[in-house]
Structure formats: structure tokens, C-alpha cells
Design a protein around this motif. Structure first.
Motif, PDB file in Angstrom:
ATOM      1  N   ASN A  95       0.835  -1.200   0.000  1.00  0.00           N
ATOM      2  CA  ASN A  95       0.000   0.000   0.000  1.00  0.00           C
ATOM      3  C   ASN A  95       0.874   1.257   0.000  1.00  0.00           C
ATOM      4  O   ASN A  95       0.597   2.211  -0.725  1.00  0.00           O
ATOM      5  CB  ASN A  95      -0.930  -0.012   1.214  1.00  0.00           C
ATOM      6  N   ASN A  96       1.931   1.243   0.795  1.00  0.00           N
ATOM      7  CA  ASN A  96       2.828   2.405   0.856  1.00  0.00           C
ATOM      8  C   ASN A  96       3.536   2.640  -0.473  1.00  0.00           C
ATOM      9  O   ASN A  96       3.656   3.773  -0.928  1.00  0.00           O
ATOM     10  CB  ASN A  96       3.880   2.218   1.958  1.00  0.00           C
ATOM     11  N   ILE A  97       4.012   1.566  -1.089  1.00  0.00           N
ATOM     12  CA  ILE A  97       4.768   1.690  -2.336  1.00  0.00           C
ATOM     13  C   ILE A  97       3.851   1.980  -3.525  1.00  0.00           C
ATOM     14  O   ILE A  97       4.111   2.884  -4.319  1.00  0.00           O
ATOM     15  CB  ILE A  97       5.590   0.410  -2.592  1.00  0.00           C
ATOM     16  N   VAL A  98       2.772   1.220  -3.653  1.00  0.00           N
ATOM     17  CA  VAL A  98       1.909   1.319  -4.834  1.00  0.00           C
ATOM     18  C   VAL A  98       0.983   2.521  -4.754  1.00  0.00           C
ATOM     19  O   VAL A  98       0.922   3.346  -5.664  1.00  0.00           O
ATOM     20  CB  VAL A  98       1.094   0.017  -5.019  1.00  0.00           C
ATOM     21  N   VAL A  99       0.250   2.613  -3.677  1.00  0.00           N
ATOM     22  CA  VAL A  99      -0.769   3.654  -3.560  1.00  0.00           C
ATOM     23  C   VAL A  99      -0.166   4.959  -3.048  1.00  0.00           C
ATOM     24  O   VAL A  99      -0.665   6.033  -3.326  1.00  0.00           O
ATOM     25  CB  VAL A  99      -1.929   3.176  -2.646  1.00  0.00           C
ATOM     26  N   GLY A 100       0.909   4.851  -2.272  1.00  0.00           N
ATOM     27  CA  GLY A 100       1.509   6.035  -1.687  1.00  0.00           C
ATOM     28  C   GLY A 100       0.834   6.425  -0.386  1.00  0.00           C
ATOM     29  O   GLY A 100       0.995   7.529   0.111  1.00  0.00           O
ATOM     30  N   ASP A 101       0.066   5.514   0.177  1.00  0.00           N
ATOM     31  CA  ASP A 101      -0.621   5.742   1.440  1.00  0.00           C
ATOM     32  C   ASP A 101       0.271   5.215   2.550  1.00  0.00           C
ATOM     33  O   ASP A 101       0.860   4.155   2.434  1.00  0.00           O
ATOM     34  CB  ASP A 101      -1.969   5.000   1.436  1.00  0.00           C
ATOM     35  N   ASP A 107      -9.388  -3.168   4.960  1.00  0.00           N
ATOM     36  CA  ASP A 107     -10.506  -4.056   4.665  1.00  0.00           C
ATOM     37  C   ASP A 107     -10.394  -4.597   3.242  1.00  0.00           C
ATOM     38  O   ASP A 107      -9.432  -4.304   2.540  1.00  0.00           O
ATOM     39  CB  ASP A 107     -11.837  -3.329   4.870  1.00  0.00           C
ATOM     40  N   MET A 108     -11.398  -5.382   2.842  1.00  0.00           N
ATOM     41  CA  MET A 108     -11.385  -5.989   1.509  1.00  0.00           C
ATOM     42  C   MET A 108     -11.417  -4.932   0.416  1.00  0.00           C
ATOM     43  O   MET A 108     -10.767  -5.087  -0.624  1.00  0.00           O
ATOM     44  CB  MET A 108     -12.555  -6.956   1.358  1.00  0.00           C
ATOM     45  N   THR A 109     -12.148  -3.845   0.634  1.00  0.00           N
ATOM     46  CA  THR A 109     -12.187  -2.768  -0.356  1.00  0.00           C
ATOM     47  C   THR A 109     -10.803  -2.155  -0.507  1.00  0.00           C
ATOM     48  O   THR A 109     -10.391  -1.791  -1.612  1.00  0.00           O
ATOM     49  CB  THR A 109     -13.226  -1.708   0.057  1.00  0.00           C
ATOM     50  N   GLY A 110     -10.059  -2.044   0.592  1.00  0.00           N
ATOM     51  CA  GLY A 110      -8.690  -1.538   0.528  1.00  0.00           C
ATOM     52  C   GLY A 110      -7.779  -2.438  -0.282  1.00  0.00           C
ATOM     53  O   GLY A 110      -6.916  -1.959  -1.029  1.00  0.00           O
ATOM     54  N   ILE A 111      -7.966  -3.747  -0.133  1.00  0.00           N
ATOM     55  CA  ILE A 111      -7.192  -4.695  -0.949  1.00  0.00           C
ATOM     56  C   ILE A 111      -7.509  -4.459  -2.426  1.00  0.00           C
ATOM     57  O   ILE A 111      -6.614  -4.391  -3.268  1.00  0.00           O
ATOM     58  CB  ILE A 111      -7.505  -6.156  -0.552  1.00  0.00           C
ATOM     59  N   TRP A 112      -8.789  -4.321  -2.728  1.00  0.00           N
ATOM     60  CA  TRP A 112      -9.199  -4.112  -4.118  1.00  0.00           C
ATOM     61  C   TRP A 112      -8.616  -2.818  -4.665  1.00  0.00           C
ATOM     62  O   TRP A 112      -8.165  -2.749  -5.804  1.00  0.00           O
ATOM     63  CB  TRP A 112     -10.722  -4.125  -4.229  1.00  0.00           C
ATOM     64  N   TYR A 113      -8.584  -1.775  -3.833  1.00  0.00           N
ATOM     65  CA  TYR A 113      -8.041  -0.500  -4.281  1.00  0.00           C
ATOM     66  C   TYR A 113      -6.565  -0.639  -4.654  1.00  0.00           C
ATOM     67  O   TYR A 113      -6.107  -0.059  -5.634  1.00  0.00           O
ATOM     68  CB  TYR A 113      -8.240   0.584  -3.211  1.00  0.00           C
ATOM     69  N   VAL A 114      -5.810  -1.398  -3.875  1.00  0.00           N
ATOM     70  CA  VAL A 114      -4.399  -1.629  -4.201  1.00  0.00           C
ATOM     71  C   VAL A 114      -4.295  -2.363  -5.541  1.00  0.00           C
ATOM     72  O   VAL A 114      -3.463  -2.024  -6.391  1.00  0.00           O
ATOM     73  CB  VAL A 114      -3.681  -2.424  -3.084  1.00  0.00           C
TER      74      VAL A 114
END
Length: 168
Positions: A95-101, A107-114
């Protein structure tokens, strides 16, 4: 008297036609603005993000692979899976590398967002899928092997349906 009525009727018809024409052009203009405001790719990404097919996978597998007497274990396993997501160092790092967050995936929606993020590479996606499989296995009381395999297959199929990202 008849000429006056004819003029009034014609005037009402012209007003109605004019109003209809104005409303039609206004609606067409709003539609054009809406359609041009988002590219098809952006609109598709937003729809995928809203729909979160990972949650759909759990629903689908639950409907087909859970006997009525196993509902409590199924529900507890999902809750435990959900509680493991924010504790995953791998998901947080991706999440830190890809999304920059700078925070964990919650949650599952967060996984999908990545997975749908434009910075995600094929390697990133595979790492996420591997971690999801690991979390499925770690959930207690636990999914059955058939449930784990079905969930993994469903989530992988959804991920593969995304196609490449700009960094893929």
C-alpha cells in the motif's frame, strides 16, 4: 373572437414547443458534460472500486460452499480474515509503495483498491494475491480447504479481469 382564440392557441403551442426544445438542449448539454467529464477508463476504475468484487467473492462462496450448520464458523472466519488485513505488514508495505498511502490496508475494499491502482504492477498484484491466500489460511476458526480454494480462485479471476495498468 375566433381570431383571438386562434392566436392564443398558436401562442400556447409555440410556448410549449419552445419550452420542450430548451429542455431537450439543456438535457443534452448536461449529458454531454457528464459523458465528457470522465474518460471510459476512469469511469470503469471508479465502478470497479465501488463494486469491490472481493466482497462479492465471499458472498458467492458463502452461498455455494457453506452448509446451514456452518454459518457461524463462516461468519467468524470472515471476521477473523477482516481483522488480519490491517495487521499484514506485506499489505501495508505494498500500500505504501503502490498507492503512496502511509497506513495499513483496512478491509477488503482496501485490498481491491491496491489491486486496481494504476501504479500496481503484475508483481505487486501477485504479492497481494499471495498475502490474501496466506490470510485466508490463517483465519480461525478457519475456512475449509474447498472454501479457501474457491475464494482464492474467485479473487484471482477478478484480479486477472482487470487487465494491465500503465506500470504493468
Amino acid at each position: 373572437m375566433k381570431i383571438s382564440n386562434i392566436n392564443t392557441n398558436i401562442s400556447k403551442k409555440i410556448s410549449a414547443v419552445t419550452l420542450f426544445a430548451i429542455m431537450t438542449f439543456t438535457l443534452a448539454g448536461l449529458l454531454e458534460i457528464t459523458l465528457l467529464s470522465e474518460s471510459p477508463a476512469v469511469a470503469q476504475e471508479r465502478e470497479r472500486e465501488r463494486s469491490d468484487p472481493i466482497t462479492g467473492c465471499f458472498k458467492e462462496v458463502g452461498e455455494t460452499q457453506v452448509a446451514p450448520n456452518g454459518i457461524q464458523n463462516w461468519t467468524e472466519s470472515i471476521q477473523n480474515f477482516d481483522s488480519l488485513i490491517p495487521t499484514s505488514d506485506t499489505l501495508t508495505l505494498i500500500n505504501n509503495i503502490v498507492v503512496g498511502d502511509s497506513g495499513p490496508v483496512n478491509d477488503m475494499t482496501g485490498i481491491w483498491y491496491v489491486l486496481i491502482n494504476g501504479n500496481s504492477t503484475a508483481h505487486d498484484r501477485q504479492m497481494v494475491l499471495d498475502e490474501v491466500n496466506s490470510l485466508l489460511a490463517a483465519s480461525k476458526p478457519g475456512f475449509t480447504k474447498i472454501q479457501q480454494d474457491s475464494l482464492s480462485r474467485c479473487i484471482t479471476n477478478e484480479t486477472n479481469s482487470l487487465g494491465p495498468t500503465p506500470n504493468y
